[in-house]
Design a protein around this motif. Sequence first.
Motif, PDB file in Angstrom:
ATOM      1  N   UNK A 277       0.846  -1.193   0.000  1.00  0.00           N
ATOM      2  CA  UNK A 277       0.000   0.000   0.000  1.00  0.00           C
ATOM      3  C   UNK A 277       0.879   1.238   0.000  1.00  0.00           C
ATOM      4  N   UNK A 278       0.529   2.174  -0.861  1.00  0.00           N
ATOM      5  CA  UNK A 278       1.237   3.454  -0.923  1.00  0.00           C
ATOM      6  C   UNK A 278       0.213   4.574  -0.902  1.00  0.00           C
ATOM      7  N   UNK A 279       0.645   5.708  -0.472  1.00  0.00           N
ATOM      8  CA  UNK A 279      -0.208   6.889  -0.468  1.00  0.00           C
ATOM      9  C   UNK A 279      -0.129   7.535  -1.844  1.00  0.00           C
ATOM     10  N   UNK A 280      -1.267   7.684  -2.536  1.00  0.00           N
ATOM     11  CA  UNK A 280      -1.218   8.268  -3.877  1.00  0.00           C
ATOM     12  C   UNK A 280      -0.831   9.741  -3.855  1.00  0.00           C
ATOM     13  N   UNK A 281      -0.260  10.206  -4.959  1.00  0.00           N
ATOM     14  CA  UNK A 281       0.053  11.628  -5.092  1.00  0.00           C
ATOM     15  C   UNK A 281      -1.230  12.443  -4.955  1.00  0.00           C
ATOM     16  N   UNK A 282      -1.133  13.584  -4.325  1.00  0.00           N
ATOM     17  CA  UNK A 282      -2.282  14.470  -4.182  1.00  0.00           C
ATOM     18  C   UNK A 282      -3.284  14.016  -3.138  1.00  0.00           C
TER      19      UNK A 282
ATOM     20  N   UNK B 248      -5.421  13.784   0.187  1.00  0.00           N
ATOM     21  CA  UNK B 248      -5.906  14.823   1.101  1.00  0.00           C
ATOM     22  C   UNK B 248      -5.347  14.580   2.507  1.00  0.00           C
ATOM     23  N   UNK B 249      -5.532  15.540   3.381  1.00  0.00           N
ATOM     24  CA  UNK B 249      -5.072  15.404   4.767  1.00  0.00           C
ATOM     25  C   UNK B 249      -5.773  14.230   5.448  1.00  0.00           C
TER      26      UNK B 249
ATOM     27  N   UNK C 275      -5.583   8.593   7.521  1.00  0.00           N
ATOM     28  CA  UNK C 275      -6.021   7.201   7.472  1.00  0.00           C
ATOM     29  C   UNK C 275      -4.864   6.275   7.110  1.00  0.00           C
ATOM     30  N   UNK C 276      -4.048   6.696   6.145  1.00  0.00           N
ATOM     31  CA  UNK C 276      -2.917   5.884   5.709  1.00  0.00           C
ATOM     32  C   UNK C 276      -1.922   5.701   6.851  1.00  0.00           C
ATOM     33  N   UNK C 277      -1.641   6.761   7.570  1.00  0.00           N
ATOM     34  CA  UNK C 277      -0.707   6.674   8.700  1.00  0.00           C
ATOM     35  C   UNK C 277      -1.258   5.809   9.822  1.00  0.00           C
ATOM     36  N   UNK C 278      -2.597   5.671   9.876  1.00  0.00           N
ATOM     37  CA  UNK C 278      -3.227   4.806  10.875  1.00  0.00           C
ATOM     38  C   UNK C 278      -3.329   3.358  10.391  1.00  0.00           C
TER      39      UNK C 278
END
Length: 69
Positions: free
Chosen positions: A29-34, A36-37, A42-45
């Motif tokens: 899983x990666x955080x997509x470009x752009x 939102x906060x 959610x990703x960091x959690x």
Amino acid sequence: MQISTFDDLLAAARQQPEPQRLLLVFARAELPDGASAAERARFEAGQGGALVPQVCVTSRRTNCRTSRR
């Protein structure tokens, strides 16, 4: 048939009347470009993100062996 382990998957492939080709895709899983906060939070959690393939492996049934060695 319920497949819950890699060995179950190999056993199911061996039971087929025709040789089977298995395609395994390992992703992360990666955080997509752009993002939102809220998406970043959610990703960091440990939730959300986009699955990005990292490695693909293919094998014919004749090469399938148990994962236990």
